[in-house]
Design a protein around this motif. Structure first.
Motif, PDB file in Angstrom:
ATOM      1  N   GLN A 185       1.027  -1.242   0.077  1.00 38.67           N
ATOM      2  CA  GLN A 185       0.201  -0.021   0.076  1.00 38.67           C
ATOM      3  C   GLN A 185       1.067   1.134   0.196  1.00 38.67           C
ATOM      4  N   SER A 189       0.573   3.904  -2.936  1.00 33.67           N
ATOM      5  CA  SER A 189       0.193   5.347  -2.663  1.00 33.67           C
ATOM      6  C   SER A 189       1.451   6.497  -2.835  1.00 33.67           C
ATOM      7  N   SER A 192       1.681   7.036  -6.531  1.00 35.63           N
ATOM      8  CA  SER A 192       0.657   7.948  -7.234  1.00 35.63           C
ATOM      9  C   SER A 192       1.109   9.480  -6.479  1.00 35.63           C
ATOM     10  N   TYR A 193       1.587   9.494  -5.511  1.00 30.25           N
ATOM     11  CA  TYR A 193       1.999  10.808  -4.876  1.00 30.25           C
ATOM     12  C   TYR A 193       3.051  11.367  -5.866  1.00 30.25           C
ATOM     13  N   TYR A 234      -5.133  10.237  -7.118  1.00 32.61           N
ATOM     14  CA  TYR A 234      -5.497  10.638  -5.547  1.00 32.61           C
ATOM     15  C   TYR A 234      -6.713   9.638  -5.252  1.00 32.61           C
ATOM     16  N   ALA A 237      -5.016   6.497  -4.007  1.00 27.52           N
ATOM     17  CA  ALA A 237      -4.435   6.936  -2.729  1.00 27.52           C
ATOM     18  C   ALA A 237      -5.369   7.010  -1.708  1.00 27.52           C
ATOM     19  N   THR A 238      -6.334   7.662  -1.790  1.00 25.92           N
ATOM     20  CA  THR A 238      -7.407   7.814  -0.697  1.00 25.92           C
ATOM     21  C   THR A 238      -8.307   6.544  -0.516  1.00 25.92           C
ATOM     22  N   ILE A 240      -6.978   3.677  -0.385  1.00 24.35           N
ATOM     23  CA  ILE A 240      -5.855   2.949   0.385  1.00 24.35           C
ATOM     24  C   ILE A 240      -5.663   3.606   1.736  1.00 24.35           C
ATOM     25  N   CYS A 241      -5.808   4.817   1.724  1.00 17.67           N
ATOM     26  CA  CYS A 241      -5.809   5.466   3.229  1.00 17.67           C
ATOM     27  C   CYS A 241      -6.905   4.931   4.073  1.00 17.67           C
ATOM     28  N   GLU A 263      -2.546  11.420   6.758  1.00 12.96           N
ATOM     29  CA  GLU A 263      -2.472  11.083   5.131  1.00 12.96           C
ATOM     30  C   GLU A 263      -3.833  10.993   4.634  1.00 12.96           C
ATOM     31  N   THR A 264      -4.681  10.763   5.387  1.00  9.22           N
ATOM     32  CA  THR A 264      -6.063  10.445   4.826  1.00  9.22           C
ATOM     33  C   THR A 264      -6.759  11.707   4.610  1.00  9.22           C
ATOM     34  N   SER A 267      -4.877  13.751   1.958  1.00  4.93           N
ATOM     35  CA  SER A 267      -5.410  12.888   0.427  1.00  4.93           C
ATOM     36  C   SER A 267      -6.742  13.341   0.225  1.00  4.93           C
TER      37      SER A 267
END
Length: 291
Positions: A185, A189, A192-193, A234, A237-238, A240-241, A263-264, A267
């Protein structure tokens, strides 16, 4: 060519005063923190370095802008000055607001000497107010003096860059914490970032450098494509968060839980910025298609 400086009345203008305050407060903040001994815990060191970098970076670039404005040399630089100053002002406000929250919350050593860390936190807060004031002053200028970064799509792109910058220390800390079972994860992420930060920097260079006319694709399509990619990355990524939040349990230490929640939140805010920016881009493309 003779050096031209500002007139006497310009030294009392709001723009001159807030930039002077920015230089003084950023210098004060990193000087105070540099003189204080902190604990050697990894999270403490990472966020302290992050705050120091933000204060030093914006001190340097604001001082440079301030000097160029005083001697009136900015017209000789091959950049869009109005877009550059607006970007620095808004991004400075966002980043110093972040340091004003992060430094007292996660970095300040409450068991050690308090006066200088407290003074640094106050200086960071004053820096945020100064950059916010500069952003307002630039936004209230005449329409011909404002650039693309003063528009809503431009401000959204600055928020996107802020989100990417804020994610960096969080991901670094999660790697240090070695979260069990989420290595894949972090990798997904992180990629992605990284891609989104690169896209934000490319967009910023094109706008500030006035390279829009040299793009291989029409600039509006270029921005729409980047916004779409940002939304997709994103969104991944979100998700995953939120998955990591569901995986949190009482066995995780408090720092890990704070990092995942931060982070959540960041994101989600950045995803919202990309989504609204994509809507603006689609609307602009549709409006030009009807012409």
């Amino acid at each position: 060519m003779p050096v031209i400086v500002l007139e006497a009345r310009d030294f009392t203008s709001p723009l001159f005063l807030v930039r002077t305050l920015e230089v003084l407060t950023t210098c004060t903040a990193f000087s105070l923190v540099a003189s204080v001994e902190h604990s050697n815990t990894t999270w403490n060191r990472t966020f302290r370095i992050f705050c120091m970098f933000i204060w030093c970076f914006f001190f340097t670039i604001t001082l440079l802008i301030h000097i160029l404005s005083i001697i009136q040399f900015h017209s000789l630089i091959r950049v869009s000055w109005k877009n550059l100053t607006m970007t620095v002002a808004v991004l400075g406000a966002l980043m110093t607001f972040s340091t004003s929250v992060i430094f007292p919350w996660m970095v300040m050593d409450h068991k050690g000497e308090l006066p200088r860390p407290v003074a640094a936190a106050v200086a960071s807060g004053l820096t945020f107010l100064a950059y916010t004031s500069e952003s307002i002053v630039l936004r209230t200028q005449a329409h011909e003096q404002r650039g693309y970064m003063s528009t809503m799509p431009g401000l959204l792109k600055i928020i996107q860059l802020w989100g990417g910058c804020m994610i960096i220390p969080l991901v670094v800390e999660m790697v240090h914490e070695l979260l069990n079972g989420v290595a894949w994860q972090l990798s997904v992420s992180g990629v992605s970032y990284g891609v989104c930060i690169l896209m934000s920097l490319i967009t910023l260079v094109v706008i500030v450098g006035d390279f829009a006319g040299r793009c291989l694709l029409p600039f509006d399509r270029f921005l729409a494509g980047f916004s779409l990619i940002g939304v997709l990355l994103y969104m991944l990524a979100t998700v995953i968060c939120f998955t990591k939040i569901l995986q949190l349990n009482e066995n995780k230490n408090a720092i890990t839980q704070q990092l995942v929640i931060m982070e959540t939140v960041i994101s989600s805010i950045t995803l919202l910025a990309y989504t609204v920016d994509l809507a603006f881009s689609i609307k602009l493309l549709c409006d030009r298609g009807r012409m």
